[in-house]
Scaffold this active site. Structure first.
Site, mmCIF file in Angstrom:
data_model
loop_
_atom_site.group_PDB
_atom_site.id
_atom_site.type_symbol
_atom_site.label_atom_id
_atom_site.label_comp_id
_atom_site.label_asym_id
_atom_site.label_seq_id
_atom_site.Cartn_x
_atom_site.Cartn_y
_atom_site.Cartn_z
ATOM 1 C CB THR A 46 -9.074 100.255 25.732
ATOM 2 O OG1 THR A 46 -9.226 99.997 27.122
ATOM 3 C CG2 THR A 46 -8.955 98.926 24.996
ATOM 4 C CG HIS A 51 -10.655 102.383 35.111
ATOM 5 N ND1 HIS A 51 -11.151 101.280 35.779
ATOM 6 C CD2 HIS A 51 -10.739 102.073 33.791
ATOM 7 C CE1 HIS A 51 -11.531 100.357 34.918
ATOM 8 N NE2 HIS A 51 -11.293 100.809 33.694
ATOM 9 C CG HIS A 54 -6.876 98.701 35.241
ATOM 10 N ND1 HIS A 54 -7.452 99.844 34.730
ATOM 11 C CD2 HIS A 54 -6.939 97.780 34.253
ATOM 12 C CE1 HIS A 54 -7.830 99.622 33.485
ATOM 13 N NE2 HIS A 54 -7.535 98.382 33.169
ATOM 14 C CE LYS A 88 -16.507 98.193 28.162
ATOM 15 N NZ LYS A 88 -16.808 99.497 28.754
ATOM 16 N NE ARG A 92 -13.532 96.313 25.708
ATOM 17 C CZ ARG A 92 -13.361 96.941 26.867
ATOM 18 N NH1 ARG A 92 -13.007 98.196 26.872
ATOM 19 N NH2 ARG A 92 -13.562 96.303 28.010
ATOM 20 C CD GLN A 178 -7.379 87.352 28.578
ATOM 21 O OE1 GLN A 178 -8.159 88.174 28.087
ATOM 22 N NE2 GLN A 178 -7.406 87.043 29.861
ATOM 23 C CG ASP A 199 -14.058 91.961 34.468
ATOM 24 O OD1 ASP A 199 -12.982 91.574 34.979
ATOM 25 O OD2 ASP A 199 -14.197 93.084 33.959
ATOM 26 C CE LYS A 234 -17.707 95.824 37.233
ATOM 27 N NZ LYS A 234 -17.120 95.893 35.878
ATOM 28 C CE LYS A 237 -18.884 104.324 36.017
ATOM 29 N NZ LYS A 237 -18.339 104.663 34.694
ATOM 30 C CB THR A 238 -15.789 110.958 40.313
ATOM 31 O OG1 THR A 238 -15.529 111.273 38.938
ATOM 32 C CG2 THR A 238 -14.715 110.009 40.826
#
Length: 408
Positions: A46, A51, A54, A88, A92, A178, A199, A234, A237-238
């Site tokens: 996606t 990131h 994973h 979510k 998406r 899936q 998740d 989590k 994040k930057t």
């Protein structure tokens, strides 16, 4: 370097505390002690990069391979047309075939940093578009739909978060698809294990259940824990958003600095989950106190950056960090922006350097004393940079204590 050839993958993962949830635990433990099997991890393309989310499943997969099992990396070229609703609150964005194809190529390159596609138990790549896109929907629902209880599906955590705004039937199909992926790999490759982030638990359980209903045979799934910070949120994040594994999205320097600046309490989790350091060394480093714990953070940052970007880039990032914080090293690898005019407002400079996303936020940072230029605090929102600010050949903007950016 630890020898995993004769080790049980169950023991390896348990030692590193990489198992969050697992089905049929005792049966799984006995199975992996006496046989090697295929194990699959699904990644939906996606985005054009994977990131930090994973990272841990890929580390888990690499341990499976080290212990003699064969990885299957399933790229969800087919399921990406639906989009996983897990985690979510909104549906998406639907992707085009061209978007998905480009993303798949990039992801395969990144995955190869964790697992090998050569040797005795070389990993294989599959794309579920090869079997999902040609399915006859009526045949599919008639054959497999009878194994799914809608009440149980709606009770799954991945769907609960979408119920408030409305869950479409389009998305409800994701769990079936899936599950069918797992069944397909079980029947074609003898794949008995699915792994993923916590998740994905509900989707993975459905796949295990489908195989056991049809084949009355062993199938298993296990999830890895999420990487959480000291506040239980989590990590990843930057200042620019997600922590990507693509150097074009998150530079090696920024990647290194992220891990260099973790909290003391996060050191052990980062070392055990995201490096290959032996657990004895992880325990030693994570028990260091006061200033000494910074050495553990440097080791963590170097080891993780080396794994993703290579040893050379890790050394460059470490040197740049040392130059800023230790008075030695060089600034070569610091995030850098080239400007065409020295007469630039500090507000525009912050936006160009992506330190602030808007002029309003840039002014707020300045007025709150959060911005320095060449180690001098800037408190004037109308400040204009000049040639004098570039006397060293560059100017360095600093946000707070840990975010640096070079202008040349």
């Amino acid at each position: 370097m630890e020898d995993y050839k004769s080790a049980s993958i169950y023991d390896v993962l348990k030692k590193r505390e990489l198992i969050k949830q697992i089905t049929f635990e005792e049966e799984f433990k006995k199975m992996v002690e006496k046989e090697k099997t295929y194990v699959y991890l699904g990644i939906d393309p996606t985005a054009d990069s994977i990131h930090i989310g994973h990272f841990i499943p890929l580390m888990m997969m690499s341990y499976f391979q080290k212990c003699g099992h064969t990885p299957i990396i399933l790229i969800g070229g087919g399921t990406a047309f639906i989009g996983d609703p897990s985690g979510k609150t909104d549906m998406r964005k639907m992707l085009t075939k061209e978007d998905i194809s480009k993303n798949v190529d990039n992801i395969i390159k990144q995955v190869s940093k964790f697992i090998s596609f050569e040797g005795k138990n070389a990993a294989i790549i599959v794309n579920n578009a090869d079997w999902i896109l040609d399915l006859n929907y009526m045949d599919f629902i008639r054959t497999y739909g009878i194994y799914f209880n809608v009440n149980r599906m709606l009770d799954a955590e991945c769907f609960k978060q979408r119920m408030e705004k409305g869950l479409t039937f389009f998305e409800l199909n994701y769990m079936l698809m899936q599950s069918y992926d797992f069944l397909h790999l079980f029947e074609k490759n003898g794949c008995k294990i699915e792994i993923g982030g916590d998740d994905q638990w509900s989707n993975m359980l459905a796949g295990v259940d489908l195989i056991r209903k049809i084949h009355k045979n062993g199938s298993f799934c296990l999830t890895c824990p999420l990487l959480l910070n000291a506040e239980g949120k989590k990590m990843g994040k930057t200042v620019d958003g997600a922590l990507w594994l693509d150097s074009k999205k998150t530079s090696p320097y920024e990647f290194y600095q992220y891990w260099r600046n973790i909290q003391d309490s996060e050191v052990r989790d980062v070392l055990r989950m995201l490096t290959y350091l032996p657990m004895e060394e992880v325990e030693r480093l994570s028990t260091l106190k006061n200033e000494k714990i910074n050495e553990a953070k440097k080791i963590a940052a170097f080891e993780i950056t080396k794994l993703i970007h290579g040893e050379e880039e890790a050394r460059k990032a470490a040197n740049a960090s040392q130059a800023l914080f230790g008075g030695s090293g060089n600034l070569e690898s610091m995030p850098t922006t080239k400007i065409s005019d020295f007469n630039l407002s500090i507000v525009d400079a912050l936006i160009l350097a992506k330190i602030a996303p808007s002029k309003g936020q840039a002014r707020t940072l300045i007025s709150q004393g959060g911005i320095s230029l060449n180690d001098k605090k800037i408190d004037n929102i109308n400040y204009m940079l000049s040639q004098n600010d570039f006397s060293a050949g560059y100017a360095i903007i600093k946000k707070g204590k840990k975010i640096f950016h070079k202008l040349v």
